[in-house]
Design an enzyme around this catalytic site. Structure first.
Site: not given
Ligand code: SAH
Ligand code: SF4
Length: 343
Positions: A90, A103, A110, A114, A117, A158-159, A190, A213-215, A289, A332
């Site tokens: 996507e 994006c 992935c 996470c 996600c 994906g990473e 990212s 991406s810390l979170h 989200n 995502c």
């Protein structure tokens, strides 16, 4: 047949030299494909008939199938692409005032799973090739109003640093003046904190933006949200970030998705302030989200504002991002998840 979009300029020039043709024609091919959107070698009118036919015999110029396009009430568009092996990925188009941000995804699925996600939910299938990444970008540009595309963020599925070579090659191609000419400062990579990739990035001679991406600012919480933290814990990650700052003189952006009940109270805000001390950075706060399958919800508006104010008062450079396109599952991986679930 190999896709010509897997090649950078030097590689196409080498092909032409091998064929005994002038290398400068390579730039013309790039201009046709990337600037004028032509996918038919036989119509490249400034090339000799002979060269057009040779290209047509040896290379393809593929494109992705756009299988779904949803538009949100806020103007965000979510696109679902089908690849030649029927995998789906996507992309999102986010218009904000005079910017249009695309994006893009870097992998099918992935590996990193996470907890918040949707991309990780279906597991990992494979890396995207250079031409597939570029095709996403071309298709996003075609689908955006007036064909406008000013910024690219690798924040789809994906990473990107786990598909390092292809992502960097695609970036260099779209950055070139004879191609899409998207400035490096308008391209953001990212990462979930894939340290070997961050280390490699600091030696690239390219002025792109890096987002981490810390979170969570606490190993226990971060490991529970992001399994990658078990392999690359905060101490090592922050060391790599400091090194990146020092080596490139570039500011890093930290993404922090605020999730109800998991990372959004004042204790977490305090830990974040402490963690970021002395680092040249800014912080993007993003209300999660909602993802039904994962039980993920954003905190209340007031909790979000209290978190933001705490950072501001501690002199952290912080921005609160609006969730965009919630009505179309723009977070995502969500659209792809729905698509696969329907099958
Ligand atoms: N794998 C990389 C690149 C993908 S970016 C990375 O994780 O950085 C995907 C971004 O969307 C990440 O910042 C991620 O944290 C965010 N994201 C994933 N699920 C989300 C959700 N439910 N709500 C808001 N943001 C989410
Ligand atoms: Fe993968 Fe990034 Fe989603 Fe984590 S947030 S599962 S690393 S795409």
């Amino acid at each position: 047949m190999p896709d010509v979009k897997d090649l950078n300029l030097e590689e196409l020039e080498d092909v032409f030299k091998k064929w005994g043709k002038p290398a400068f024609h390579a730039k013309q091919v790039f201009r046709w494909i990337y600037q004028r959107g032509l996918r038919d070698f036989l119509k490249m009118s400034d090339l000799s008939q002979d060269l057009r036919e040779k290209l047509n015999k040896e290379f393809s110029v593929s494109s992705l199938d756009l299988v779904q396009c949803l538009e949100s009430s806020d103007g965000t568009k979510k696109l679902l692409f089908e690849l030649s092996d029927k995998s789906v990925v996507e992309g999102v188009i986010i218009p904000v005032s005079d910017r249009v941000t695309g994006c893009v995804s870097s992998q099918v699925g992935c590996k990193f799973g996470c907890r918040f996600c949707a991309s990780g939910l279906l597991g990992f299938k494979r890396n995207l090739s250079v031409s597939e990444i570029i095709d996403e970008i071309l298709c996003i540009k075609d689908s955006s109003s007036e064909n406008k595309l000013t910024h690219i963020v690798f924040m789809g599925t994906g990473e990107p640093l786990d598909n390092y070579e292809n992502v960097l090659k695609a970036i260099r191609i779209i950055n070139a003046s004879y191609s899409l000419n998207i400035g490096a400062r308008r391209i953001t990579i990212s990462t979930s904190g894939f340290i070997p990739g961050i280390k490699k990035l600091q030696d690239e001679n390219l002025q792109f933006e890096l987002s981490v991406s810390l979170h969570a600012a606490d190993d226990k919480i971060r490991s529970s949200l992001m399994p990658i933290n078990k392999k690359y814990p905060l101490k090592d990650l922050m060391k790599a970030v400091r090194e990146y700052n020092a080596k490139t003189n570039r500011q890093i952006t930290f993404e922090y998705v605020l999730i109800k009940g998991l990372n959004s109270d004042l204790q977490n805000a305090q830990k974040l302030v402490t963690l970021l001390e002395g680092i040249d950075c800014k912080v993007n706060l993003i209300p999660a989200n909602p993802v039904k399958e994962l039980g993920i919800e954003p905190p209340s508006k007031s909790e979000i504002l209290i978190f933001q104010d705490f950072l501001k008062n501690a002199q952290v450079n912080v921005t609160l991002r609006k969730s965009r396109g919630e009505d179309i599952d723009a977070a995502c991986g969500q659209l792809r998840l729905r698509h696969v679930q329907k099958k």
